[in-house]
Design a protein around this motif. Structure first.
Motif, short mmCIF file in Angstrom:
data_model
loop_
_atom_site.label_atom_id
_atom_site.label_comp_id
_atom_site.label_asym_id
_atom_site.label_seq_id
_atom_site.Cartn_x
_atom_site.Cartn_y
_atom_site.Cartn_z
N ASP A 129 0.86 -1.18 0.00
CA ASP A 129 0.00 0.00 0.00
C ASP A 129 0.89 1.23 0.00
OD1 ASP A 129 -2.15 -1.70 0.15
OD2 ASP A 129 -2.27 -1.62 2.34
N ARG A 130 1.04 1.82 -1.18
CA ARG A 130 1.97 2.95 -1.32
C ARG A 130 1.27 4.30 -1.29
NH1 ARG A 130 4.30 -0.88 -5.00
NH2 ARG A 130 3.03 -0.11 -6.71
N TYR A 131 0.08 4.38 -1.89
CA TYR A 131 -0.59 5.67 -2.05
C TYR A 131 -1.99 5.61 -1.45
CZ TYR A 131 3.17 6.23 -5.44
OH TYR A 131 4.41 6.27 -6.03
N VAL A 132 -2.50 6.80 -1.13
CA VAL A 132 -3.84 6.91 -0.54
C VAL A 132 -4.62 7.96 -1.33
CG1 VAL A 132 -3.12 6.20 1.77
CG2 VAL A 132 -3.02 8.62 1.13
N CYS A 133 -5.92 7.97 -1.11
CA CYS A 133 -6.78 8.98 -1.74
C CYS A 133 -6.42 10.36 -1.19
CB CYS A 133 -8.24 8.64 -1.47
SG CYS A 133 -9.41 9.89 -2.04
N ALA A 134 -6.42 11.36 -2.04
CA ALA A 134 -6.03 12.71 -1.63
C ALA A 134 -7.06 13.36 -0.72
CB ALA A 134 -5.81 13.58 -2.87
N VAL A 135 -8.28 12.83 -0.67
CA VAL A 135 -9.34 13.43 0.14
C VAL A 135 -9.68 12.57 1.35
CG1 VAL A 135 -11.71 14.30 0.12
CG2 VAL A 135 -10.27 14.59 -1.90
#
Length: 300
Positions: free
Chosen positions: A218-224
């Motif tokens: 899990d590298r990235y997440v939602c910006a919001v």
């Protein structure tokens, strides 16, 4: 129905597994296969290099590319188109010169035929009173075609295959006018450099380096909403800011006001671009991952 092992050959039942195995080994029949997780790229990988993007850009169709890779591809295609265009112009000029030579030869033939017709005209006046008295020449003139007919047939010769001048020749391939539009290697639609959208992924932990991020699943997440992103999560890119958000966030939050939560710009349906993802290999991922190969079929 009897039960037996996959590779058992003593049973009387021809199982589906044995049928597929024989079809793959024979080389005949259409073969279908569902792709697994190992055959699917991650959602943040380039469609050309299949590596994790350092400077990601996206097409209006939702395909992710490394900026350097897609620019090199566009430059390569434009260079190839320029070479094809140069060869087409050369062929066009050659056809124009050959048509001019043909027109000149036709004009020369018309002049020569006119000269022969003019030279065949009798300059001496014919006496009308003496032509009807002599019947001998008329008989000879009537007999001439019958004697000359076999000579004409005998003079005609059939072409021989062994004569070099009569052997078939391979004509040069006609080059069609190339299209000047560069097509996307994934969607097949026209692609332009000024239409590429810069994508900005939000890392899970800003303090982690790029090398440490690549080792994590899990590298990235939602910006919001800060939800983890992956192949199983439908995502979208907002055109003004380039932020990657989940489709759930788009449906529940962004589409209510149609404003970019990061920049505050007004959004339209065209500014919300769904990201093309590879899926997870499971049927529940919502992505068709079946490969099909059409091969010859033996008719029984």
């Amino acid at each position: 129905m009897t039960r037996h092992g996959k590779n058992c050959t003593a049973g009387a039942v021809y199982t589906y597994h044995e049928k597929r195995k024989d079809t793959a080994a024979s080389g005949y029949g259409t073969q279908r296969l569902r792709l697994g997780k190992d055959a699917i790229k991650d959602f943040d990988c380039c469609c050309l290099s299949l590596q994790t993007c350092q400077d990601p850009v996206m097409t209006p169709d939702g395909y992710l590319y490394e900026k350097q890779a897609i620019l090199e591809y566009i430059l390569h295609v434009k260079t190839d188109i320029a070479k094809q265009m140069k060869a087409y112009e050369k062929q066009k000029q050659k056809q124009k010169s050959s048509s001019q030579l043909e027109s000149k030869s036709e004009e020369r033939e018309r002049v020569e035929s006119f000269k022969t017709r003019e030279n065949s005209i009798v300059s001496k006046p014919i006496n009308p009173f003496t032509t009807g008295l002599t019947k001998g020449p008329e008989k000879s003139s009537t007999e001439e075609p019958s004697t000359s007919a076999p000579a004409s047939t005998s003079s005609q010769s059939l072409p021989s295959f062994w004569i070099p001048s009569l052997t078939p020749e391979a004509k040069p391939t006609q080059i069609k006018k190339p299209s000047k539009t560069v097509l996307c290697p994934m969607s097949g639609r026209p692609i332009k450099m000024n239409e590429l959208i810069t994508v900005r992924f939000t890392p899970l932990d800003p303090s982690l380096t790029r090398t440490s991020l690549l080792t994590r699943q899990d590298r990235y997440v939602c910006a919001v909403t800060r939800d983890a992103l992956g192949n199983s999560v439908p995502c979208a890119v907002l055109r003004p800011s380039g932020a990657v958000v989940t489709m759930e966030c788009v449906e529940k939050l962004i589409k209510k006001d149609m404003l970019d939560p990061l920049t505050g710009d007004k959004l339209t349906d065209r500014d919300i671009i769904p990201m093309q993802r590879g899926g997870t290999g499971f049927a529940a991922s919502g992505v068709d991952l079946s490969a099909k190969e059409a091969r010859p079929v033996m008719m029984v």
